[in-house]
Design a protein around this motif. Structure first.
Motif, mmCIF file in Angstrom:
data_model
loop_
_atom_site.group_PDB
_atom_site.id
_atom_site.type_symbol
_atom_site.label_atom_id
_atom_site.label_comp_id
_atom_site.label_asym_id
_atom_site.label_seq_id
_atom_site.Cartn_x
_atom_site.Cartn_y
_atom_site.Cartn_z
ATOM 1 N N HIS A 274 0.813 -1.213 0.000
ATOM 2 C CA HIS A 274 0.000 0.000 0.000
ATOM 3 C C HIS A 274 0.851 1.269 0.000
ATOM 4 O O HIS A 274 1.888 1.322 0.665
ATOM 5 N N CYS A 275 0.383 2.295 -0.683
ATOM 6 C CA CYS A 275 0.847 3.662 -0.437
ATOM 7 C C CYS A 275 -0.055 4.339 0.595
ATOM 8 O O CYS A 275 0.417 5.018 1.496
ATOM 9 N N MET A 276 -1.376 4.150 0.430
ATOM 10 C CA MET A 276 -2.343 4.828 1.292
ATOM 11 C C MET A 276 -3.380 3.816 1.769
ATOM 12 O O MET A 276 -3.789 2.927 1.023
ATOM 13 N N SER A 277 -3.804 3.990 3.027
ATOM 14 C CA SER A 277 -4.748 3.034 3.602
ATOM 15 C C SER A 277 -5.533 3.699 4.719
ATOM 16 O O SER A 277 -4.999 4.541 5.443
ATOM 17 N N ALA A 278 -6.793 3.297 4.862
ATOM 18 C CA ALA A 278 -7.590 3.777 5.992
ATOM 19 C C ALA A 278 -7.157 3.082 7.280
ATOM 20 O O ALA A 278 -7.283 3.649 8.361
ATOM 21 N N SER A 279 -6.650 1.851 7.159
ATOM 22 C CA SER A 279 -6.181 1.139 8.348
ATOM 23 C C SER A 279 -4.659 1.136 8.343
ATOM 24 O O SER A 279 -4.033 2.112 8.747
ATOM 25 N N TRP A 280 -4.025 0.039 7.845
ATOM 26 C CA TRP A 280 -2.565 -0.048 7.865
ATOM 27 C C TRP A 280 -2.080 -0.682 6.573
ATOM 28 O O TRP A 280 -2.794 -1.474 5.947
ATOM 29 N N PRO A 281 -0.861 -0.383 6.157
ATOM 30 C CA PRO A 281 -0.343 -0.972 4.924
ATOM 31 C C PRO A 281 -0.117 -2.467 5.081
ATOM 32 O O PRO A 281 0.131 -2.963 6.179
ATOM 33 N N ARG A 282 -0.217 -3.180 3.990
ATOM 34 C CA ARG A 282 0.058 -4.612 3.994
ATOM 35 C C ARG A 282 0.880 -4.955 2.759
ATOM 36 O O ARG A 282 0.905 -4.213 1.778
ATOM 37 N N GLY B 118 4.520 6.787 9.110
ATOM 38 C CA GLY B 118 3.677 7.322 8.042
ATOM 39 C C GLY B 118 3.164 8.699 8.392
ATOM 40 O O GLY B 118 3.546 9.312 9.377
ATOM 41 N N ARG B 119 2.255 9.187 7.561
ATOM 42 C CA ARG B 119 1.683 10.505 7.796
ATOM 43 C C ARG B 119 0.183 10.456 7.560
ATOM 44 O O ARG B 119 -0.319 9.689 6.746
ATOM 45 N N SER B 120 -0.532 11.269 8.295
ATOM 46 C CA SER B 120 -1.990 11.299 8.214
ATOM 47 C C SER B 120 -2.432 12.348 7.216
ATOM 48 O O SER B 120 -1.980 13.494 7.248
ATOM 49 N N TYR B 121 -3.333 11.945 6.317
ATOM 50 C CA TYR B 121 -3.881 12.865 5.326
ATOM 51 C C TYR B 121 -5.355 13.099 5.616
ATOM 52 O O TYR B 121 -5.947 12.488 6.503
ATOM 53 N N GLY B 122 -5.964 14.002 4.830
ATOM 54 C CA GLY B 122 -7.376 14.330 5.011
ATOM 55 C C GLY B 122 -8.249 13.094 5.060
ATOM 56 O O GLY B 122 -8.057 12.147 4.298
ATOM 57 N N GLY C 211 -8.316 11.086 7.534
ATOM 58 C CA GLY C 211 -7.708 10.069 8.378
ATOM 59 C C GLY C 211 -6.990 8.973 7.629
ATOM 60 O O GLY C 211 -6.742 7.897 8.171
ATOM 61 N N ILE C 212 -6.633 9.219 6.359
ATOM 62 C CA ILE C 212 -5.915 8.224 5.571
ATOM 63 C C ILE C 212 -4.438 8.221 5.977
ATOM 64 O O ILE C 212 -3.828 9.272 6.164
ATOM 65 N N LEU C 213 -3.864 7.028 6.109
ATOM 66 C CA LEU C 213 -2.447 6.885 6.431
ATOM 67 C C LEU C 213 -1.678 6.669 5.137
ATOM 68 O O LEU C 213 -1.974 5.755 4.369
ATOM 69 N N LYS C 214 -0.684 7.531 4.897
ATOM 70 C CA LYS C 214 0.151 7.398 3.710
ATOM 71 C C LYS C 214 1.574 7.106 4.135
ATOM 72 O O LYS C 214 2.132 7.785 4.988
ATOM 73 N N VAL C 215 2.142 6.078 3.533
ATOM 74 C CA VAL C 215 3.536 5.714 3.783
ATOM 75 C C VAL C 215 4.267 5.822 2.454
ATOM 76 O O VAL C 215 4.038 5.031 1.536
ATOM 77 N N GLU C 216 5.133 6.825 2.339
ATOM 78 C CA GLU C 216 5.902 7.028 1.114
ATOM 79 C C GLU C 216 6.971 5.942 0.993
ATOM 80 O O GLU C 216 7.384 5.338 1.988
ATOM 81 N N PRO C 217 7.452 5.686 -0.248
ATOM 82 C CA PRO C 217 8.513 4.679 -0.406
ATOM 83 C C PRO C 217 9.700 4.919 0.515
ATOM 84 O O PRO C 217 10.247 3.977 1.096
#
Length: 579
Positions: A403-411, A471-475, A477-483
């Protein structure tokens, strides 16, 4: 103000109770002078009037100064002018073009405010050049990807007298972005003490933007410490600011395992997290895999085609490769060709056009390329720098997706299909050099798929907490983890045999939508086969994960349900049946 104008200026006006709490902390004496570098709706001016009056100032309005680039902000000034302020105290300009010499008082006792939350790609080029020069003149700098608030924050210290105070409301990016690392380090050097107060509730209307209060005490004095404290909301903020040292604790950031997002954890949770980060069998993702963004085409609408359109155009199938555009298309732990084939029908865009340099293309495909040129597709930046423009690079099939972006956590999804992915998804590949002993033992070769332990480990509560911290929180409540951030993720690894036996069950759970059961199964297996994941440690890790998760998703209806699902163990069986 229209939403477009609000975005252009990065304006989110501060609630008066919040401004008042900050002003009461920042103002100490009757003769203090106050500067707001982006005064907007004058909330901080009104708050400073109250604080100065309480400190014994005779005419508080004469001790307040401000800057704002928006001409409309002057419409809020009449009450201050009637209270004794002079028009010359308020400058209509970009703050980064102003110097202390533009005011009658060369330096200020206090700088308070809410700087513009403009992301770097919305900063006008000329304004960015001015801001870079202003910081460089003070021996300061920020990353080219820094938002505008970072420039304002550091430049504001230039306007403070020695020993002065700063109090600002900043976005959550202050805690969790890569570019903020340098900002935080430089800020710490500018003040004797820096206080960081993440606010759990949203402060601003019309946005899901997180807020962090940052206070600097003792401007231009040698730094002694950084202190952190967690604040529930507006009412609690006033209490915390009334006695900062009592309501905060010393904090030493560790950029490698969570950075300043660790400020949200308790000291006990921090220590446990550090212990687990160094435990046998826990790796950082960078040690075992190389994250890269997926295929960048320059125009997905042209280069990613649906099967029906391919058939209508009579372009042979060998010029295409299946492509995954959303990880939701792959619900399991393992992606197979059956998963991919289920999306290769109808009007779903699922086929990536792949043409190598020098290929002789058939007539239907040449017609399509000609149409692309007529429509200006070849003029896109990514197309212009390719030769030929339609030859998309790096279309190889990766061994795993993430995942790049997820409402919960990357997998992580182990890729046993022939597909690649677009840049909405991170591709994971082998390291260019070296092998981590936890993945590559003396008996293992690169051809012997080691991705199952990684994919399972990413479902653990420990990895989920790690994702929240790096990671970082976006609008929304989405969690984004950049490469670049994925490299810091902690992943606990199960032994190969255990992972191989557990994977089919976890794959079934994931496909059924039972991600919480998959996490429970992985946690249980880790607790049975590693000495460091005790019941107490697992409970602490889950509590810490939920704390950060709920802060990120607090305004979403699903937050409490997800947190509850992932916090309670179902009646359990052994993760692996005894031999």
């Amino acid at each position: 103000m229209t939403p477009e104008r609000r975005r252009e200026l990065g304006s989110f006006y501060t609630p008066l109770p919040v401004a008042t709490a900050l002003a009461r902390w920042a103002v100490r004496r009757a003769d203090d002078t106050v500067l707001d570098p982006s005064y907007g709706g004058c909330a901080f001016f009104n708050a400073a009037m109250v604080a100065l009056d309480e400190a014994g100032a005779t005419v508080p309005a004469r001790q307040i100064y401000g800057v704002d680039v928006d001409p409309g902000a002057k419409g809020y000034l009449p009450p201050l002018l009637r209270a004794g302020a002079e028009p010359s105290q308020f400058v209509e300009s970009d703050f980064m073009e102003v110097t202390p010499c533009d005011f009658p008082t060369a330096r200020f006792s206090t700088v308070i405010g809410n700087p513009p939350f403009i992301r770097y790609h919305y900063i006008p080029r000329n304004a960015k050049a001015v801001a870079i020069k202003a910081l460089n003149n003070q021996g300061l700098s920020v990353s080219g990807r820094a938002s505008y608030w970072a420039y304002f924050l550091l430049y504001s210290a230039h306007f403070l007298e020695e020993g002065g105070r700063l109090a600002m409301i900043l976005p959550g990016a202050f805690l969790h972005t890569d570019y903020a690392v340098g900002v935080r380090e430089q800020l710490s050097r500018l003040f004797k003490t820096v206080y960081v107060l993440p606010i759990r509730e949203r402060l601003f209307e019309h946005t899901d933007e997180e807020a962090v209060v940052v206070c600097g005490d003792g401007a231009h004095l040698p730094n002694e410490e950084v202190r952190v404290g967690d604040v529930e909301g507006t009412e609690a903020l006033a209490t915390v600011l009334s006695d900062l040292d009592r309501h905060t604790r010393p904090f030493a950031a560790s950029g490698d395992v969570g950075g300043w997002m660790r400020a949200l954890l308790s000291p006990e949770q921090e220590r446990l997290y550090d212990d687990l980060a160094n435990a046998d069998g826990v790796v950082r993702l960078r040690d075992v895999a190389v994250p890269r963004i997926g295929v960048v085409t320059g125009n997905n609408g042209f280069f990613v085609m649906s099967p029906d359109e391919r058939d209508r155009r009579e372009i042979p199938a060998e010029w295409f490769k299946p492509v995954v555009r959303k990880l939701a298309q792959l619900p399991g732990l393992i992606a197979t060709d059956d998963d991919i084939d289920s999306h290769l029908s109808g009007e779903t865009r699922s086929l990536l056009l792949t043409i190598a340099k020098g290929d002789h293309v058939p007539s239907p495909l040449q017609t399509y390329l000609d149409e692309g040129e007529q429509n200006g597709v070849d003029g896109a930046h990514k197309c212009q720098i390719r030769d030929p423009w339609y030859s998309v690079p790096h279309t190889e099939t990766p061994p795993a997706f993430m995942h790049c972006m997820s409402a919960s956590w990357p997998r992580i999804v182990v890729n046993r299909s022939r597909a690649t992915c677009t840049n909405n998804i991170i591709r994971l590949d082998w390291p260019e050099a070296g092998r981590h002993p936890s993945l590559f033992g003396p008996e293992r070769t690169r051809e012997e798929d080691p991705w199952l332990p990684l994919a399972l480990g990413m479902l653990s509560s420990l990895s989920q907490l790690s994702a929240e911290l790096v990671g970082r929180s976006y609008g929304g409540g989405i969690l984004k983890v950049e490469p670049g951030e994925t490299s810091k993720l902690l992943v606990p690894l199960l032994p190969d045999r255990i992972a191989a036996d557990l994977a089919p069950r976890v794959d079934t759970m994931m496909r059924a939508g039972d991600g919480h059961l998959a996490t429970e199964a992985v946690d249980r297996a880790l607790s049975e086969h590693t000495p460091w994941l005790t019941d107490r440690a697992l409970g602490e890790i889950r509590e810490a994960r939920n704390l950060v998760f709920l802060r990120r998703r607090q305004h979403r209806a699903d937050a409490a349900r997800i947190s509850d699902l992932y916090s309670h163990s179902p009646p359990s069986e052994p993760s692996i049946a005894p031999e």
